[in-house]
Write a protein that holds these residues in place. Structure first.
Motif, PDB file in Angstrom:
ATOM      1  N   LEU A  54      25.783  41.100  48.146  1.00 41.80           N
ATOM      2  CA  LEU A  54      24.386  40.669  48.056  1.00 41.80           C
ATOM      3  C   LEU A  54      23.757  40.550  49.445  1.00 41.80           C
ATOM      4  CD1 LEU A  54      24.493  37.874  45.313  1.00 41.80           C
ATOM      5  CD2 LEU A  54      23.763  40.245  45.085  1.00 41.80           C
ATOM      6  N   ALA A  58      19.210  36.867  49.212  1.00 39.32           N
ATOM      7  CA  ALA A  58      19.008  37.525  47.914  1.00 39.32           C
ATOM      8  C   ALA A  58      18.490  36.513  46.896  1.00 39.32           C
ATOM      9  CB  ALA A  58      20.325  38.126  47.423  1.00 39.32           C
ATOM     10  N   TYR A  79      21.545  31.938  49.581  1.00 34.84           N
ATOM     11  CA  TYR A  79      20.701  32.693  48.649  1.00 34.84           C
ATOM     12  C   TYR A  79      19.502  31.859  48.176  1.00 34.84           C
ATOM     13  CZ  TYR A  79      24.898  35.533  48.712  1.00 34.84           C
ATOM     14  OH  TYR A  79      25.964  36.285  49.134  1.00 34.84           O
ATOM     15  N   ASP A 118      17.996  39.806  42.374  1.00 34.43           N
ATOM     16  CA  ASP A 118      19.040  40.693  42.906  1.00 34.43           C
ATOM     17  C   ASP A 118      20.364  40.470  42.178  1.00 34.43           C
ATOM     18  OD1 ASP A 118      17.425  41.818  45.081  1.00 34.43           O
ATOM     19  OD2 ASP A 118      17.481  39.783  45.898  1.00 34.43           O
ATOM     20  N   GLY A 151      19.452  45.342  41.280  1.00 36.48           N
ATOM     21  CA  GLY A 151      20.141  44.100  40.931  1.00 36.48           C
ATOM     22  C   GLY A 151      21.338  44.307  40.014  1.00 36.48           C
TER      23      GLY A 151
END
Length: 254
Positions: A54, A58, A79, A118, A151
């Motif tokens: 990722l 993200a 994240y 994502d 994603g």
């Protein structure tokens, strides 16, 4: 089985109340499952985010996030996280940890999000609660429609074969002075757990139900949903899935 499944209740709320407004919203649910291995869960999320590669910051959705413990950890990994759950009580509790890159919302997982993610994580057997097949299919479609073009989604489910092989029909568990009497069995393609206990002179009965979906069942639903299954794993260390021995069924798809 250490997961929470699909509950119905008596004595605490009206019988016609929905499952997600009952067992998950009681303090007893959190008492019974307080000894879950959260370190193992964190290692799982480390492995998952590494495998998915990722990007920094993200956008991640933790779908059926409960009180948000895993969403909080994903946020600590850097994240931008939204935790979503049907339980208003759980979201109210989770919201105490909200910040600029960590938000919590009450949300029905059958409905797609307007924003795209994502990664979408549906962890610890938080799927297969609904009685109607089409509602579980709707959930899959909603996950797919909430993903960005690049994603990935992850469903972490029990491995039904292993669970049924090792099902403990009856056990008693004492937590915080409350004695939980637990029964487990398979009926009408659901794995059912009945939970009975007494607290302060009041008797309680809850029922958890989760659809006994196999990998083949998921593949069939994913075909209907236009989903591409990329990989399957059998445990939180992301070892290969073996139908007869794996602890979990972890599916990566888009």
């Amino acid at each position: 089985m250490a997961e929470s499944l699909h509950p119905e209740t008596h004595n605490t709320k009206p019988v016609n109340d929905t499952w997600y407004a009952s067992w998950f919203d009681t303090p007893y649910y959190h008492i019974l499952y307080k000894d879950r291995n959260y370190r193992e869960a964190q290692i799982f999320m480390d492995n998952l985010t590494h495998y998915l590669n990722l990007p920094e910051k993200a956008k991640v959705l933790d779908l059926a996030c409960g009180k948000g413990r895993h969403a909080i950890y994903l946020n600590q990994l850097g994240y931008d996280v939204i935790g979503a759950d049907l339980s208003e009580n759980s979201i109210a509790e989770a919201n105490k940890n909200a910040n600029e890159t960590l938000h919590f919302v009450v949300h029905d997982k059958r409905i797609p999000f307007e924003e795209k993610f994502d990664a979408i994580f549906n962890l610890f057997t938080s799927f297969g609660y609904f009685e109607a097949e089409e509602d579980n299919l709707k959930t899959l479609i909603a996950i797919k429609e909430s993903l960005s073009d690049y994603g990935f989604a992850v469903i972490d489910f029990m491995n039904v074969h292993t669970v049924l092989e090792n099902l403990i029909p009856e056990e008693t568990k004492e937590v915080d002075g409350i004695v939980f009497h637990i029964k487990r069995y398979l009926a009408n393609s659901f794995i059912i757990k009945e939970i009975d206990f007494e607290d302060q002179g009041q008797k309680y009965h809850f029922e958890e139900k989760v659809k006994a979906y196999t990998l083949d069942d998921f593949k069939s639903m994913m075909d209907q949903a236009g989903i591409y299954l990329l990989d399957t794993f059998g445990d939180y260390k992301l070892k290969k899935f073996h139908k007869n021995t794996s602890e979990r069924l972890i599916m990566i798809f888009k």
